[in-house]
Design an enzyme around this catalytic site. Structure first.
Site, PDB file in Angstrom:
ATOM      1  N   SER A 160       0.512  -1.391   0.326  1.00  0.00           N
ATOM      2  CA  SER A 160      -0.301  -0.321   0.041  1.00  0.00           C
ATOM      3  C   SER A 160       0.938   1.026  -0.066  1.00  0.00           C
ATOM      4  CB  SER A 160      -1.411  -0.105   1.262  1.00  0.00           C
ATOM      5  OG  SER A 160      -1.713   1.108   0.842  1.00  0.00           O
ATOM      6  N   HIS A 187      -2.718  -1.062  -2.952  1.00  0.00           N
ATOM      7  CA  HIS A 187      -3.895  -0.007  -3.185  1.00  0.00           C
ATOM      8  C   HIS A 187      -3.798   0.954  -4.073  1.00  0.00           C
ATOM      9  CE1 HIS A 187      -4.178  -1.703   1.240  1.00  0.00           C
ATOM     10  NE2 HIS A 187      -4.938  -2.399   0.273  1.00  0.00           N
ATOM     11  N   ASP A 286      -4.738  -4.647   5.752  1.00  0.00           N
ATOM     12  CA  ASP A 286      -4.548  -5.448   5.029  1.00  0.00           C
ATOM     13  C   ASP A 286      -3.389  -6.335   5.129  1.00  0.00           C
ATOM     14  OD1 ASP A 286      -5.904  -6.621   2.595  1.00  0.00           O
ATOM     15  OD2 ASP A 286      -5.173  -5.347   1.605  1.00  0.00           O
TER      16      ASP A 286
END
Length: 343
Positions: A160, A187, A286
């Site tokens: 991310s 992401h 995540d």
């Protein structure tokens, strides 16, 4: 969540502040006109997330984000009307979000911005792990976690905040003729995925980098990135060991689509001990549960060490749940991957 806003337009500052304050759990603690003023405030007051306009006087949003993320360790979101500016945000470890015209700030934009802000801060603090993962190679002894060689059929990568730079380094150091397909979830904002793929393909000439397509067979020597706002999954495995990919519009997980957890979990289900995964820098949690599923299925996982992470959120969460077989600084990860897949 304490949010700092920097935008040279007083109208935009007012729109952002008034709408964010309506969302439970959000508090706008500062709204200023330049990146320099934003940094001055953040150095003396607690800030959880910085929301920065790309184009500002004195110090623009990218210059400010670089300091926020790399020095102050404050997650940052850069707003710009031009999606081509996303690559600049990637370079400094910031999240990118397309900024609408003043008349187009609507509920859909604030819903998306809210998701970005919520995913930027882990819901379960991992401060107890600060010392646990500060010494990388000794954190998880290799002698207790050695996999059997010649068994990995796929490499999965999740990242991310700060991910594009980290992934570019990792991929470019994997050498020529990498022997297994590489699946990658990052992401990323809609419209920025194509820019990022082109950038990675240029910076990693040893591999072919593309956006994954539904139903295609992933082959060795290629990197398949999840498209923006869609999950990348393994649908099945062919007799030759290559995965057939699935692109899913299933609901977001923890406000995220694509989600690293979804890709890791599907790879764990289909590959079991033949799955190798790396979880790199990123905000939030995540990928942690997906790492645990890979480990529980007999696969092998590497989490990036805090010392080289832009944000030590996702790797720390994986360590916390027992999903990291090894913890390594970024500079050591490519060699370890080559060792695992080649020997």
């Amino acid at each position: 969540m304490r949010i700092l806003i920097a935008d040279d337009s007083a109208i935009v500052r007012t729109i952002l502040s008034q709408n964010l304050e309506k969302i439970p759990g959000f508090q706008v603690v500062c709204a200023v006109s330049t990146g320099r003023k934003a940094l001055d405030f953040a150095r003396s007051s607690k800030v959880d997330v910085a929301l920065l306009d790309f184009d500002m006087p004195e110090m623009n949003g990218i210059e400010a984000a670089s300091i926020f993320v790399c020095q102050l360790k404050i997650p940052s979101i850069v707003l710009s009307e031009n999606t081509r500016d996303s690559s600049c945000a990637f370079d400094v470890g910031a999240v990118f979000l397309r900024k609408p015209n003043v008349k187009d700030f609507d509920s859909a934009f604030f819903r998306k911005l809210s998701e970005k802000l919520k995913s930027s801060c882990p819901s379960n603090p991992v401060s107890s792990l600060k010392n646990k993962a500060s010494s990388s190679k000794n954190s998880v002894p290799r002698k207790n976690s050695e996999p059997s060689f010649n068994s990995f059929k796929v490499l999965c990568i999740g990242a991310s905040t700060g991910g594009p730079t980290a992934v570019s380094y990792l991929l470019s150091h994997l050498g020529e003729s990498f022997p297994v397909p590489i699946l990658y979830t990052q992401h990323i904002e809609v419209g920025a995925d194509k820019t990022m793929v082109r950038w990675l393909d240029e910076t990693c000439p040893n591999l072919n980098v593309k956006i994954a397509c539904d139903g295609e067979e992933a082959v060795p020597g290629c990197v398949y990135m999840a498209p923006a706002d869609r999950h990348l999954l393994v649908a099945r495995v062919k007799p030759n060991g290559n995965p057939v990919l699935k692109i899913s519009d299933d609901p977001p997980e923890r406000f995220l689509r694509p989600a690293v957890n979804r890709m890791f979990s599907s790879a764990a289900e289909h590959y079991k001990k033949a799955c190798l995964a790396v979880l790199l820098t990123g905000m939030g949690r995540d990928g942690a549960d997906g790492c645990k599923k890979i480990v529980d299925g007999g696969g092998f996982t590497i989490a990036e060490d805090k010392s080289t992470c832009t944000v030590f959120g996702m790797p720390a969460a994986a360590i916390e749940v027992g999903g990291a077989k090894e913890i390594l600084p970024r500079g050591d990860i490519p060699a370890r991957i080559r060792e695992l897949v080649h020997e």
